[in-house]
Design a protein around this motif. Structure first.
Motif, short mmCIF file in Angstrom:
data_model
loop_
_atom_site.label_atom_id
_atom_site.label_comp_id
_atom_site.label_asym_id
_atom_site.label_seq_id
_atom_site.Cartn_x
_atom_site.Cartn_y
_atom_site.Cartn_z
N ARG A 112 15.05 9.93 -59.63
CA ARG A 112 14.31 8.74 -59.22
C ARG A 112 15.10 7.96 -58.17
O ARG A 112 14.57 7.50 -57.18
CB ARG A 112 14.00 7.86 -60.43
N LEU A 113 16.43 7.82 -58.39
CA LEU A 113 17.26 7.11 -57.41
C LEU A 113 17.28 7.86 -56.08
O LEU A 113 17.16 7.26 -55.02
CB LEU A 113 18.69 6.95 -57.95
N PHE A 114 17.41 9.18 -56.15
CA PHE A 114 17.43 9.97 -54.93
C PHE A 114 16.08 9.88 -54.22
O PHE A 114 16.02 9.76 -53.00
CB PHE A 114 17.77 11.42 -55.27
N ALA A 115 14.98 9.90 -54.99
CA ALA A 115 13.65 9.78 -54.40
C ALA A 115 13.49 8.44 -53.70
O ALA A 115 12.92 8.35 -52.61
CB ALA A 115 12.57 9.96 -55.46
N ASP A 116 14.00 7.37 -54.32
CA ASP A 116 13.93 6.04 -53.68
C ASP A 116 14.69 6.03 -52.37
O ASP A 116 14.22 5.50 -51.36
CB ASP A 116 14.50 4.95 -54.60
N ASP A 117 15.89 6.63 -52.37
CA ASP A 117 16.69 6.70 -51.14
C ASP A 117 15.95 7.47 -50.06
O ASP A 117 15.90 7.05 -48.90
CB ASP A 117 18.04 7.37 -51.40
N LEU A 118 15.38 8.60 -50.43
CA LEU A 118 14.64 9.41 -49.46
C LEU A 118 13.43 8.66 -48.93
O LEU A 118 13.14 8.71 -47.73
CB LEU A 118 14.19 10.73 -50.09
N CYS A 119 12.71 7.97 -49.80
CA CYS A 119 11.53 7.21 -49.36
C CYS A 119 11.92 6.15 -48.35
O CYS A 119 11.20 5.91 -47.37
CB CYS A 119 10.80 6.59 -50.54
N LYS A 120 13.06 5.51 -48.57
CA LYS A 120 13.54 4.50 -47.62
C LYS A 120 13.82 5.14 -46.26
O LYS A 120 13.49 4.58 -45.22
CB LYS A 120 14.78 3.80 -48.15
N LEU A 121 14.47 6.31 -46.29
CA LEU A 121 14.76 7.01 -45.03
C LEU A 121 13.48 7.50 -44.35
O LEU A 121 13.36 7.41 -43.13
CB LEU A 121 15.70 8.19 -45.29
N ILE A 122 12.55 8.00 -45.13
CA ILE A 122 11.28 8.48 -44.57
C ILE A 122 10.52 7.32 -43.93
O ILE A 122 9.93 7.47 -42.87
CB ILE A 122 10.44 9.19 -45.65
N ASP A 123 10.57 6.14 -44.55
CA ASP A 123 9.88 4.97 -44.00
C ASP A 123 10.43 4.57 -42.63
O ASP A 123 9.75 3.90 -41.86
CB ASP A 123 9.99 3.78 -44.95
N LEU A 124 11.66 4.97 -42.31
CA LEU A 124 12.26 4.62 -41.02
C LEU A 124 11.84 5.56 -39.89
O LEU A 124 12.11 5.29 -38.73
CB LEU A 124 13.80 4.63 -41.14
N LEU A 125 11.18 6.66 -40.24
CA LEU A 125 10.75 7.62 -39.22
C LEU A 125 9.65 7.03 -38.35
O LEU A 125 8.90 6.16 -38.80
CB LEU A 125 10.23 8.89 -39.88
N GLN A 166 15.01 16.52 -38.28
CA GLN A 166 16.23 16.25 -37.52
C GLN A 166 16.70 14.82 -37.74
O GLN A 166 17.88 14.59 -38.01
CB GLN A 166 15.97 16.50 -36.03
N LEU A 167 15.79 13.86 -37.65
CA LEU A 167 16.15 12.46 -37.86
C LEU A 167 16.65 12.22 -39.28
O LEU A 167 17.62 11.48 -39.49
CB LEU A 167 14.97 11.55 -37.54
N LEU A 168 16.00 12.83 -40.26
CA LEU A 168 16.45 12.68 -41.65
C LEU A 168 17.84 13.27 -41.85
O LEU A 168 18.69 12.65 -42.50
CB LEU A 168 15.44 13.32 -42.60
N ARG A 169 18.08 14.46 -41.27
CA ARG A 169 19.42 15.08 -41.37
C ARG A 169 20.48 14.17 -40.78
O ARG A 169 21.54 13.95 -41.37
CB ARG A 169 19.43 16.42 -40.64
#
Length: 184
Positions: A112-125, A166-169
């Motif tokens: 869940r914590l990892f998913a929250d972190d990923l969602c935050k990064l995805i929102d920046l795309l 690429q941006l996420l990496r």
């Protein structure tokens, strides 16, 4: 169905408060949005609760829809954002217990914590890359389906997916992590 036949007619009828149109809208778009809720909810009951709350947000924001991109994608995005907001709202801050510091962490909490972190990064795309990434990586759409939904070529879909990856990496490689999940 004896009601509105096009998306625009259906939305217009919903905005007028037509309950049958609202039910038809829900029946048309809820199954796709439910798939997103099911990925985050531990059971069907909670997924349905998240879906219904998200669809309420959709109906509240329906007058703001600008007919840019697909209506289904917009509905899914709003339901997803509602789902994430609910998990953020319900999540309690972890408390460090020194006596039990070496106990294993539940996988669900870590995920869940990892998913929250990923969602935050995805929102920046960028918006289109984010939508393509979400449709492909999370919702499981093919490039052909994404191209049809967003009204551009399959090659454009592939380009946006690669750009998002690429941006996420880059962001994952360069982000400083406040907490180490794998310390020890």
């Amino acid at each position: 169905m004896d009601g509105p036949s096009t998306e625009r007619e259906l939305v217009a009828a919903c905005l007028r408060g037509d309950r049958r149109a609202q039910e038809a809208f829900y029946r048309r778009y809820a199954p796709a949005a439910l798939a997103s809720c099911r990925r985050y909810a531990p059971d069907r009951e909670e997924a349905m609760s998240l879906l219904n709350g998200g669809m309420m947000k959709v109906f509240e924001k329906l007058p703001q829809y600008r007919w840019e991109g697909s209506l289904e994608g917009w509905v899914r995005r709003l339901v997803f954002r509602h789902t994430v907001d609910e998990f953020r709202r319900q999540r309690q801050r972890p408390v460090l217990e020194l006596a039990n510091w070496d106990q294993p962490t539940e996988d669900a909490v870590t995920h869940r914590l990892f998913a929250d972190d990923l969602c935050k990064l995805i929102d920046l795309l960028p918006e289109t890359s984010k939508e393509v990434f979400w449709l492909f990586a999370v919702e499981g759409y093919s490039h052909a389906e994404i191209a049809a939904k967003l009204d551009f070529s399959e090659g454009n879909s592939r380009w946006h997916l690669n750009k998002a990856r690429q941006l996420l990496r880059e962001r994952l490689a360069h982000s400083t992590h406040q907490y180490s999940r794998y310390a020890g």
